[in-house]
Design a protein around this motif. Structure first.
Motif, PDB file in Angstrom:
ATOM      1  N   GLU A 125       0.824  -1.187   0.000  1.00 51.80           N
ATOM      2  CA  GLU A 125       0.000   0.000   0.000  1.00 51.80           C
ATOM      3  C   GLU A 125       0.860   1.239   0.000  1.00 51.80           C
ATOM      4  N   LYS A 126       1.887   1.201   0.769  1.00 51.78           N
ATOM      5  CA  LYS A 126       2.780   2.320   0.860  1.00 51.78           C
ATOM      6  C   LYS A 126       3.454   2.543  -0.485  1.00 51.78           C
ATOM      7  N   GLU A 127       3.830   1.485  -1.097  1.00 51.09           N
ATOM      8  CA  GLU A 127       4.478   1.584  -2.397  1.00 51.09           C
ATOM      9  C   GLU A 127       3.509   2.136  -3.417  1.00 51.09           C
ATOM     10  N   GLN A 128       2.295   1.676  -3.370  1.00 54.76           N
ATOM     11  CA  GLN A 128       1.288   2.153  -4.308  1.00 54.76           C
ATOM     12  C   GLN A 128       1.014   3.638  -4.059  1.00 54.76           C
ATOM     13  N   LYS A 129       0.983   3.968  -2.766  1.00 53.88           N
ATOM     14  CA  LYS A 129       0.745   5.343  -2.421  1.00 53.88           C
ATOM     15  C   LYS A 129       1.900   6.216  -2.912  1.00 53.88           C
ATOM     16  N   GLU A 130       3.091   5.754  -2.715  1.00 56.65           N
ATOM     17  CA  GLU A 130       4.270   6.504  -3.154  1.00 56.65           C
ATOM     18  C   GLU A 130       4.289   6.591  -4.666  1.00 56.65           C
ATOM     19  N   GLU A 131       3.915   5.523  -5.286  1.00 55.00           N
ATOM     20  CA  GLU A 131       3.856   5.499  -6.747  1.00 55.00           C
ATOM     21  C   GLU A 131       2.826   6.497  -7.245  1.00 55.00           C
ATOM     22  N   LYS A 132       1.668   6.530  -6.567  1.00 50.02           N
ATOM     23  CA  LYS A 132       0.626   7.468  -6.939  1.00 50.02           C
ATOM     24  C   LYS A 132       1.100   8.904  -6.733  1.00 50.02           C
TER      25      LYS A 132
END
Length: 193
Positions: free
Chosen positions: A4-11
């Motif tokens: 989730e954190k990665e996705q959030k950072e990616e976003k």
């Protein structure tokens, strides 16, 4: 969570890239609009300057035409006044020999009664002619006992007379005439040396 954190950072990264890209595009568009506005402003300034120059040229042209017209009016008025003032010059010039002939005829001695009546008739016609020409402005140029004036007298002879001053007209050989202030014929005179 790390996904989730990665996705959030990616976003967030994608969002930052989109924001940066949008900001760059907006900056480019603003610069383009500013450049176009500046070019338009320069073109308008140039056009205004060009129109001011054309207006100034037209004003100068108008002033020159106005001055030319005023000069033309003045010149025409002067010519009209001169033509009116000297309208009879040609006729009076043609009548000068007639006046001379009348004067010669009046110098002849009439011995008979018929001759005297003819002379009297000639005198009457001569006086009428002189009066008519005087009304038109014809004047006799003064000669005898007046100082010689080359603008109105033509010296054809010289003679020595100690009783008179040098340069004085002694005798009139042919009458001279003026029309107002213009000499029609100078008087032919004999001048004292």
């Amino acid at each position: 969570m790390s996904q989730e954190k990665e996705q959030k950072e990616e976003k967030e990264q994608v969002t930052e890239e989109v924001v940066e890209e949008t900001a760059e595009q907006t900056t480019e568009e603003v610069e383009t609009v500013e450049a176009e506005a500046e070019a338009t402003e320069i073109a308008e300034v140039n056009e205004v300057e060009e129109l001011k120059k054309k207006l100034q040229d037209e004003e100068n042209r108008y002033l020159r035409l106005r001055a030319d017209f005023d000069n033309f009016k003045r010149r025409t008025q002067t010519e009209r006044e001169s033509a009116a003032k000297y309208r009879s010059q040609s006729l009076l010039t043609d009548l000068l020999p007639v006046l001379d002939n009348f004067e010669r005829a009046l110098q002849v001695e009439a011995t008979t009664e018929d001759g005297q009546s003819i002379k009297k008739g000639i005198e009457m016609v001569y006086r009428s002619l002189v009066e008519a020409t005087a009304k038109e402005g014809l004047e006799v140029i003064e000669t005898v006992d007046h100082p010689f004036d080359p603008s109105v007298h033509q010296a054809v002879m010289q003679e020595q007379d100690d009783s008179k001053e040098a340069g004085v007209v002694l005798q009139e050989l042919q009458r001279g005439y003026k029309l107002k202030d213009r000499v029609l014929r100078p008087a032919m005179v004999k001048v004292n040396e």
